[in-house]
Design a protein around this motif. Structure first.
Motif, short mmCIF file in Angstrom:
data_model
loop_
_atom_site.label_atom_id
_atom_site.label_comp_id
_atom_site.label_asym_id
_atom_site.label_seq_id
_atom_site.Cartn_x
_atom_site.Cartn_y
_atom_site.Cartn_z
N ALA A 192 64.33 143.71 -18.19
CA ALA A 192 63.99 145.09 -18.53
C ALA A 192 65.21 145.99 -18.44
CB ALA A 192 62.89 145.59 -17.60
N GLY A 193 65.03 147.23 -18.89
CA GLY A 193 66.09 148.22 -18.75
C GLY A 193 65.98 148.89 -17.39
N ILE A 194 66.82 149.88 -17.18
CA ILE A 194 66.80 150.62 -15.91
C ILE A 194 66.07 151.95 -16.06
CG2 ILE A 194 68.93 149.56 -15.06
CD1 ILE A 194 70.46 151.99 -16.02
N ALA A 195 65.57 152.21 -17.25
CA ALA A 195 64.91 153.50 -17.52
C ALA A 195 63.44 153.46 -17.12
CB ALA A 195 65.04 153.84 -19.00
N ASP A 196 62.82 154.63 -17.17
CA ASP A 196 61.40 154.75 -16.91
C ASP A 196 60.80 155.66 -17.98
OD1 ASP A 196 58.88 154.69 -15.78
OD2 ASP A 196 59.29 156.32 -14.39
N HIS A 197 60.67 155.11 -19.18
CA HIS A 197 60.07 155.86 -20.27
C HIS A 197 58.85 155.09 -20.77
CE1 HIS A 197 62.00 152.92 -22.87
NE2 HIS A 197 63.16 153.23 -22.35
N SER A 198 58.11 155.66 -21.69
CA SER A 198 56.83 155.07 -22.10
C SER A 198 56.98 153.67 -22.68
CB SER A 198 56.13 155.99 -23.11
OG SER A 198 56.90 156.10 -24.31
N ALA A 199 58.01 153.45 -23.51
CA ALA A 199 58.19 152.13 -24.13
C ALA A 199 58.53 151.08 -23.08
CB ALA A 199 59.28 152.19 -25.20
N ASP A 200 59.29 151.46 -22.06
CA ASP A 200 59.62 150.55 -20.98
C ASP A 200 58.37 150.23 -20.15
OD1 ASP A 200 61.99 149.34 -19.31
OD2 ASP A 200 60.75 150.38 -17.85
N ARG A 201 57.59 151.26 -19.88
CA ARG A 201 56.37 151.06 -19.09
C ARG A 201 55.35 150.19 -19.83
NH1 ARG A 201 57.44 156.58 -18.02
NH2 ARG A 201 55.87 157.25 -19.53
N GLU A 202 55.29 150.31 -21.14
CA GLU A 202 54.36 149.49 -21.92
C GLU A 202 54.75 148.01 -21.85
OE1 GLU A 202 54.22 151.16 -25.83
OE2 GLU A 202 53.62 153.13 -25.05
N ARG A 203 56.03 147.73 -21.94
CA ARG A 203 56.49 146.34 -21.79
C ARG A 203 56.12 145.80 -20.41
NH1 ARG A 203 60.32 148.79 -25.06
NH2 ARG A 203 61.43 147.52 -26.62
N LEU A 204 56.40 146.59 -19.39
CA LEU A 204 56.15 146.16 -18.02
C LEU A 204 54.65 145.95 -17.78
CD1 LEU A 204 57.35 145.55 -15.26
CD2 LEU A 204 57.18 147.99 -14.72
N ALA A 205 53.81 146.85 -18.30
CA ALA A 205 52.37 146.71 -18.12
C ALA A 205 51.86 145.44 -18.79
CB ALA A 205 51.66 147.94 -18.70
N GLY A 206 52.36 145.13 -19.99
CA GLY A 206 51.95 143.91 -20.67
C GLY A 206 52.36 142.66 -19.90
N TYR A 207 53.59 142.68 -19.38
CA TYR A 207 54.09 141.53 -18.62
C TYR A 207 53.25 141.30 -17.36
CZ TYR A 207 57.25 138.91 -15.52
OH TYR A 207 57.78 137.99 -14.66
N ARG A 208 53.01 142.35 -16.61
CA ARG A 208 52.26 142.21 -15.37
C ARG A 208 50.82 141.78 -15.62
NH1 ARG A 208 54.81 147.48 -12.18
NH2 ARG A 208 56.60 146.36 -11.27
N HIS A 209 50.21 142.33 -16.66
CA HIS A 209 48.84 141.95 -17.00
C HIS A 209 48.75 140.46 -17.32
CE1 HIS A 209 44.83 142.28 -18.91
NE2 HIS A 209 45.32 141.38 -19.75
N ALA A 210 49.66 139.98 -18.16
CA ALA A 210 49.60 138.58 -18.59
C ALA A 210 49.96 137.62 -17.46
CB ALA A 210 50.53 138.37 -19.78
N MET A 211 50.92 138.00 -16.62
CA MET A 211 51.27 137.13 -15.49
C MET A 211 50.11 137.05 -14.50
SD MET A 211 54.29 135.80 -15.95
CE MET A 211 55.05 135.36 -14.37
#
Length: 348
Positions: A192-211
């Motif tokens: 992931a990147g080091i930012a905290d914006h909506s597109a970054d959060r969407e990636r992270l949410a998808g990853y955590r949900h699937a894991m």
């Protein structure tokens, strides 16, 4: 001594040359559809013969529109935004609009200056990929200016405050993790990147949900860092040299993923055989990589077209109901995410 000054050509001069009224010439210059094609052509030929140059700036003072749209993105060097801009440009050109492009570099100060300058130039609408940490007050201020603003790929706050066009990154990442789990992977790292914006959060949410869905919470690993090709290479080298090296990588974008492919090659490994690699955006280079890169396709050109179409719609209907357009982001599976020999042995 003779003067070199040129006599200014007026609409009256063109009218006399073309054999029409001054008002007809004015309508042609304003690109009105009220003038017949043959007459329009005769006026345009007369203007060209006399060397007339239309003063659009002066005309703007008499009109409420400038036929321009401001576009502010955060990383103009990323091929994603080149494709996005191509979609915006082709749509605006068809409507005889011109885009003004600026890159904020994710700087709030730069973004504020660009927005102020675009306001000064009276652009008719704004397409904005907000810089990181853009406050809601900035979007509200643009609305107070009376300027339509379409947020693109990123939005301020938990949900868009107004018109928005983007890609379903959350579902795209979920599908990427599921694909890797089916292949037998368990140690799946998100670069992931080091930012905290909506597109970054969407990636992270998808990853955590699937894991979590796969029962792999304890093996979840998010590695944060810069999002360039070079950074992708260095970050991957560090991960693969660690004690618990991942067998699969999902990268924030294709640039990072292409860097990961370079790291694997440097170590004498091959993506899809020794470690799976998946990117995001499916830029043109993804299919040309060796091995070809699996990627979550965000369709930037289509996003650009949709964003420009929505801007034109909002210019025509300022009070229309706000829209949220989210395009599907399917996983394009290529050689870089085929089952690896290491995983095959681990899962047996």
């Amino acid at each position: 001594m003779g003067s070199t000054a040129r006599t200014r050509v007026t609409l009256k001069d063109i009218a006399a040359h073309a054999g029409v009224s001054r008002s007809t010439v004015s309508l042609v210059m304003q690109e009105s559809e009220l003038v017949a094609g043959a007459t329009r052509k005769r006026v345009q030929e007369a203007a060209a013969a006399l060397g007339y140059v239309y003063n659009r700036g002066a005309a703007t003072l008499r009109s409420s529109r400038t036929a321009t749209v401001g576009v502010v993105v955060h990383d103009i060097a990323n091929p994603f935004f080149g494709a996005l801009m191509a979609g915006i440009d082709e749509t605006l050109q068809a409507a005889d609009y011109i885009p003004f492009l600026a890159s904020s570099g994710d700087s709030l100060d730069r973004q504020a200056r660009f927005l102020a300058r675009m306001r000064e130039h009276r652009v008719d609408a704004l397409l904005l990929c907000p810089a990181e940490e853009t406050p809601a007050a900035s979007i509200e201020a643009i609305a107070d200016w009376g300027m339509p603003c379409i947020e693109v790929m990123r939005h301020v706050g938990k949900s868009p405050l107004g018109d928005y066009v983007g890609a379903d990154l959350r579902t795209g990442v979920i599908n990427a993790v599921r694909h890797l789990v089916i292949q037998g992977h368990r140690r799946i790292t998100l670069l992931a990147g080091i930012a905290d914006h909506s597109a970054d959060r969407e990636r992270l949410a998808g990853y955590r949900h699937a894991m979590h869905e796969a029962g792999l919470d304890d093996l979840s690993h998010v590695d944060r860092g810069p999002l360039t090709r070079c950074a992708g290479r260095e970050r991957t080298l560090a991960l693969l040299r660690g004690n618990t090296a991942p067998t699969a990588l999902i990268c924030h974008n294709d640039l990072v993923a292409l860097g990961a492919l370079l790291a694997l090659s440097h170590l004498g490994l091959r993506a899809g055989r020794d470690c799976a690699v998946i990117g995001v955006d499916d830029i043109e280079e993804a299919a040309l990589a060796e091995p070809a890169l699996s990627s979550i396709a965000t369709h930037p050109r289509a996003i650009g077209r949709n964003a420009a179409e929505l801007a034109l719609k909002r210019i025509a209907q300022p009070e229309g109901e706000r829209q949220r357009i989210v395009l599907e982001a399917p996983l394009v599976i290529r050689a870089s995410s085929r089952i690896s020999s290491a995983v095959a042995q681990e899962s047996t």
